[in-house]
Every structure is written in structure tokens, then in C-alpha cells.
Scaffold this motif. Structure first.
Motif, PDB file in Angstrom:
ATOM      1  N   HIS A  41      14.255  36.611 -38.024  1.00 27.49           N
ATOM      2  CA  HIS A  41      15.664  36.315 -37.743  1.00 27.49           C
ATOM      3  C   HIS A  41      15.766  34.966 -37.015  1.00 27.49           C
ATOM      4  N   ARG A  42      16.725  34.157 -37.421  1.00 29.30           N
ATOM      5  CA  ARG A  42      16.816  32.779 -36.925  1.00 29.30           C
ATOM      6  C   ARG A  42      16.882  32.716 -35.397  1.00 29.30           C
ATOM      7  N   ARG A  43      17.743  33.516 -34.783  1.00 30.44           N
ATOM      8  CA  ARG A  43      17.886  33.465 -33.319  1.00 30.44           C
ATOM      9  C   ARG A  43      16.635  33.972 -32.616  1.00 30.44           C
ATOM     10  N   TYR A  44      15.993  34.955 -33.217  1.00 32.66           N
ATOM     11  CA  TYR A  44      14.771  35.505 -32.619  1.00 32.66           C
ATOM     12  C   TYR A  44      13.642  34.473 -32.681  1.00 32.66           C
ATOM     13  N   VAL A  45      13.458  33.839 -33.821  1.00 33.33           N
ATOM     14  CA  VAL A  45      12.381  32.862 -34.007  1.00 33.33           C
ATOM     15  C   VAL A  45      12.539  31.676 -33.064  1.00 33.33           C
ATOM     16  N   LYS A  46      13.791  31.259 -32.835  1.00 27.21           N
ATOM     17  CA  LYS A  46      14.049  30.088 -31.985  1.00 27.21           C
ATOM     18  C   LYS A  46      13.980  30.401 -30.496  1.00 27.21           C
ATOM     19  N   SER A  47      13.951  31.679 -30.141  1.00 27.40           N
ATOM     20  CA  SER A  47      13.992  32.062 -28.723  1.00 27.40           C
ATOM     21  C   SER A  47      12.594  32.005 -28.101  1.00 27.40           C
ATOM     22  N   ARG A  48      12.103  30.795 -27.886  1.00 24.00           N
ATOM     23  CA  ARG A  48      10.807  30.543 -27.280  1.00 24.00           C
ATOM     24  C   ARG A  48      10.746  29.087 -26.833  1.00 24.00           C
ATOM     25  N   SER A  49       9.789  28.758 -25.996  1.00 19.95           N
ATOM     26  CA  SER A  49       9.607  27.370 -25.563  1.00 19.95           C
ATOM     27  C   SER A  49       8.144  27.007 -25.732  1.00 19.95           C
ATOM     28  N   ASP A  50       7.837  26.273 -26.775  1.00 21.50           N
ATOM     29  CA  ASP A  50       6.449  25.881 -27.036  1.00 21.50           C
ATOM     30  C   ASP A  50       5.913  24.951 -25.951  1.00 21.50           C
ATOM     31  N   LYS A  51       6.781  24.112 -25.405  1.00 23.34           N
ATOM     32  CA  LYS A  51       6.346  23.224 -24.322  1.00 23.34           C
ATOM     33  C   LYS A  51       5.935  24.033 -23.099  1.00 23.34           C
ATOM     34  N   GLN A  52       6.711  25.044 -22.772  1.00 22.95           N
ATOM     35  CA  GLN A  52       6.381  25.875 -21.619  1.00 22.95           C
ATOM     36  C   GLN A  52       5.079  26.634 -21.839  1.00 22.95           C
ATOM     37  N   LEU A  53       4.856  27.106 -23.052  1.00 30.66           N
ATOM     38  CA  LEU A  53       3.632  27.850 -23.353  1.00 30.66           C
ATOM     39  C   LEU A  53       2.387  26.980 -23.234  1.00 30.66           C
ATOM     40  N   ARG A  54       2.540  25.663 -23.508  1.00 37.01           N
ATOM     41  CA  ARG A  54       1.384  24.755 -23.527  1.00 37.01           C
ATOM     42  C   ARG A  54       1.027  24.207 -22.159  1.00 37.01           C
ATOM     43  N   SER A  55       2.029  23.939 -21.328  1.00 37.13           N
ATOM     44  CA  SER A  55       1.759  23.201 -20.096  1.00 37.13           C
ATOM     45  C   SER A  55       2.523  23.755 -18.901  1.00 37.13           C
ATOM     46  N   ARG A  56       1.841  23.808 -17.788  1.00 38.41           N
ATOM     47  CA  ARG A  56       2.472  24.271 -16.548  1.00 38.41           C
ATOM     48  C   ARG A  56       3.549  23.298 -16.093  1.00 38.41           C
ATOM     49  N   ALA A  57       3.400  22.032 -16.451  1.00 35.94           N
ATOM     50  CA  ALA A  57       4.388  21.028 -16.058  1.00 35.94           C
ATOM     51  C   ALA A  57       5.746  21.290 -16.696  1.00 35.94           C
ATOM     52  N   SER A  58       5.772  22.042 -17.797  1.00 38.34           N
ATOM     53  CA  SER A  58       7.028  22.327 -18.493  1.00 38.34           C
ATOM     54  C   SER A  58       7.520  23.743 -18.220  1.00 38.34           C
ATOM     55  N   GLU A  59       7.164  24.272 -17.057  1.00 40.64           N
ATOM     56  CA  GLU A  59       7.520  25.642 -16.703  1.00 40.64           C
ATOM     57  C   GLU A  59       9.016  25.895 -16.774  1.00 40.64           C
ATOM     58  N   ASN A  60       9.824  24.903 -16.407  1.00 44.08           N
ATOM     59  CA  ASN A  60      11.271  25.071 -16.359  1.00 44.08           C
ATOM     60  C   ASN A  60      11.964  24.708 -17.671  1.00 44.08           C
ATOM     61  N   VAL A  70      15.944  32.695 -17.629  1.00 49.09           N
ATOM     62  CA  VAL A  70      15.782  32.654 -16.180  1.00 49.09           C
ATOM     63  C   VAL A  70      16.174  34.009 -15.594  1.00 49.09           C
ATOM     64  N   THR A  71      15.730  34.239 -14.357  1.00 49.29           N
ATOM     65  CA  THR A  71      16.081  35.468 -13.649  1.00 49.29           C
ATOM     66  C   THR A  71      17.471  35.337 -13.042  1.00 49.29           C
ATOM     67  N   ALA A  72      17.908  36.371 -12.342  1.00 49.75           N
ATOM     68  CA  ALA A  72      19.228  36.355 -11.711  1.00 49.75           C
ATOM     69  C   ALA A  72      19.345  35.258 -10.658  1.00 49.75           C
ATOM     70  N   ASN A  73      18.223  34.886 -10.018  1.00 53.75           N
ATOM     71  CA  ASN A  73      18.251  33.818  -9.006  1.00 53.75           C
ATOM     72  C   ASN A  73      17.830  32.471  -9.588  1.00 53.75           C
ATOM     73  N   LYS A  74      17.911  32.354 -10.914  1.00 54.21           N
ATOM     74  CA  LYS A  74      17.685  31.089 -11.634  1.00 54.21           C
ATOM     75  C   LYS A  74      16.234  30.617 -11.615  1.00 54.21           C
ATOM     76  N   SER A  75      15.293  31.508 -11.408  1.00 52.71           N
ATOM     77  CA  SER A  75      13.874  31.148 -11.517  1.00 52.71           C
ATOM     78  C   SER A  75      13.434  31.303 -12.964  1.00 52.71           C
ATOM     79  N   ALA A  76      12.594  30.376 -13.429  1.00 48.13           N
ATOM     80  CA  ALA A  76      12.165  30.392 -14.821  1.00 48.13           C
ATOM     81  C   ALA A  76      11.308  31.619 -15.129  1.00 48.13           C
ATOM     82  N   ILE A  77      11.508  32.176 -16.301  1.00 47.68           N
ATOM     83  CA  ILE A  77      10.669  33.259 -16.798  1.00 47.68           C
ATOM     84  C   ILE A  77       9.558  32.651 -17.642  1.00 47.68           C
ATOM     85  N   VAL A  78       8.323  33.023 -17.366  1.00 44.98           N
ATOM     86  CA  VAL A  78       7.164  32.515 -18.116  1.00 44.98           C
ATOM     87  C   VAL A  78       6.337  33.701 -18.611  1.00 44.98           C
TER      88      VAL A  78
END
Length: 261
Positions: A41-60, A70-78
Motif C-alpha cells: 500500500h502506497r502510504r504504508y510503503v512510504k511510512s519510513r525514513s531510510d536516512k534515520q535507519l542508516r545514520s544516528r545523525a539523522s535521528e530526527n 514522534v512521541t507525545a512529547n515530540k521525541s523522535a521514534i527510532v
């Protein structure tokens, strides 16, 4: 069934016993199969961050992961996104004659994915910490490059019925052996009318069994043979007359020129 699978108090362990129909030489591959699950499904396939998966620098870098960004307090989910959030979380245990069989996770994920798509410095953070849990949780002390179950799951399937590698049994299973399987039935397929299956398989020198490729090759070959016979019969019954070579361009006089021969 939906209330059963969503309850945290219900015992979801079940045991199944069956006979191995013929000898299965190691490694015996363990697959889980899901039906009616549209990973394409288009929305499901796009719901990911390849940059975040590759590098800690792209955590956000979670802009493409909504609603699991993000969580309720705006912290990134990894790792963020619906694909990771819906990670398969059924578990299987195997035994023969009350002797446990080990399930190996070694080399079940593509080496290229581990080395280039999932960073060794990226660790799970705030994962499955919300009120609605989608699937399996991850060990926050293990980098994503070593989370092989996640890596296998993140390689999305093209069809709604698919199999993914769970692990390997690295001992031979003899014919008529009674194999006991203990299943933790955690994954919710009931809400979307899906089904789950457990598949044990081996491979030969040409790879594993694949019904789709066999059916596709036979269908394409049969269609090609039918067309070839059809064109042959048309040529025999009603042949196309050969063209008159005098009408070819190099046999005709250009406009305004005369042939005196």
C-alpha cells in the motif's frame, strides 16, 4: 478473536504436533506467511525514513513517518514509520521427543541491508512506547544493523500474500519424526481479516520451492506456443501474397526523371 488477541491478560500460547512427511536435510528454513496483508500500500510503503535507519545523525528525520514519527512529547521514534511499528511478533519454539531444537537467526537478513541500509550506530529509541502497540518491541541495546527480524520485515512484499524468513533449524529432520511447535499467537491479523501460516521448507541446488515462478513460466510458454501455432495455421490456410518488387522504392523512377533503358 479481536478481544482475545488485544488482551494482555490472555494466554496466547498454543501447541501443535505433526509428523514430518519426509526427510528434511538441514538447514530447514522457517517462514511465517501472512495473507491479505497489503505491505505494498502506497502510504504504508512510504511510512519510513531510510536516512534515520542508516545514520544516528539523522535521528530526527521523521517527516515521512507520520503517524508513527514522534512521541507525545515530540521525541523522535527510532525506527519510525508504520512498517517498523507493525513488526511481526509471533514466536515459535520447536522440539523433537521433548528435546528443544535451536532456531538460528544467522544470515536470515540480506548482508547488503545490514551493511548499507541499517546503521551500526543507530539504536531503537521510544519504539512501541505509545498507547497503541503495533507489533514486536526491539532491544534498545542492540543496533539496527543487528536487528535481523526487523531488517527482514522492512523489505516490503509486492503481493498481499507473502512469506518472510523467521529462522533456521540446523539439524536434519527425519521422516515420520513427531515435531512439536509451541506458538506465541501475538500478531493481530483478525482486525483486517488476515491469516497466518507457519511454513517449513528446504532448498536444493536451484533454490527453494516457488509455485508462482513455475505457474508464470508455464503460462507464458503455453501462450507463446498457442500464438506460434495460430500464426502457422493462418500462413498455411490463408497465406499472405508476396509483394510486387517493382513497387520497391529503389525500382521506381524519381519524380521528373526518365529511364531510357
Amino acid at each position: 478473536m479481536l478481544a482475545y488477541i488485544q488482551s494482555n491478560e490472555t494466554n496466547k500460547t498454543c501447541t501443535r504436533t505433526f509428523l514430518v512427511p519426509k526427510q528434511m536435510k538441514s538447514p530447514v528454513y522457517i517462514y511465517y506467511q501472512l495473507d491479505n496483508f497489503y505491505q505494498n500500500h502506497r502510504r504504508y510503503v512510504k511510512s519510513r525514513s531510510d536516512k534515520q535507519l542508516r545514520s544516528r545523525a539523522s535521528e530526527n528525520d521523521t517527516s515521512s513517518c507520520d503517524p508513527e514519527d514522534v512521541t507525545a512529547n515530540k521525541s523522535a521514534i527510532v525506527p519510525c514509520g508504520l512498517i517498523a511499528w507493525s513488526l511481526f511478533n509471533d514466536t515459535y519454539g520447536f522440539s523433537v521427543n521433548n528435546t528443544l531444537l535451536g532456531v538460528s537467526k544467522k544470515n536470515i537478513a540480506w548482508k547488503s541491508d545490514q551493511q548499507h541500509k541499517f546503521g551500526s550506530d543507530v539504536y531503537p529509541k521510544n519504539f512501541q512506547s505509545g498507547g497503541l502497540i503495533g507489533g514486536a518491541k526491539l532491544n534498545s541495546s542492540i543496533p539496527l544493523s543487528q536487528q535481523v527480524d526487523l531488517i527482514v520485515w522492512m523489505r516490503t512484499a509486492a503481493l498481499p500474500t507473502f512469506r518472510k524468513l523467521y529462522g533456521k533449524i540446523e539439524v536434519d529432520l527425519e521422516a515420520n519424526t513427531e515435531l512439536t511447535v509451541v506458538i506465541e499467537n501475538n500478531y493481530n491479523t483478525y482486525s483486517f481479516g488476515g491469516k497466518k501460516k507457519l511454513v517449513l521448507s528446504t532448498t536444493s541446488w536451484i533454490g527453494g520451492k516457488n509455485d508462482f515462478l513455475g505457474i508464470a513460466y508455464i503460462t507464458l510458454g503455453g501462450l507463446s506456443l498457442f500464438l506460434a501455432i495460430s500464426f502457422l495455421l493462418i500462413y498455411i490456410i490463408k497465406p499472405r501474397p508476396l509483394g510486387d518488387p517493382t513497387f520497391l522504392s529503389w525500382n521506381r523512377n524519381p519524380a521528373g526523371h526518365f529511364n531510357f533503358n
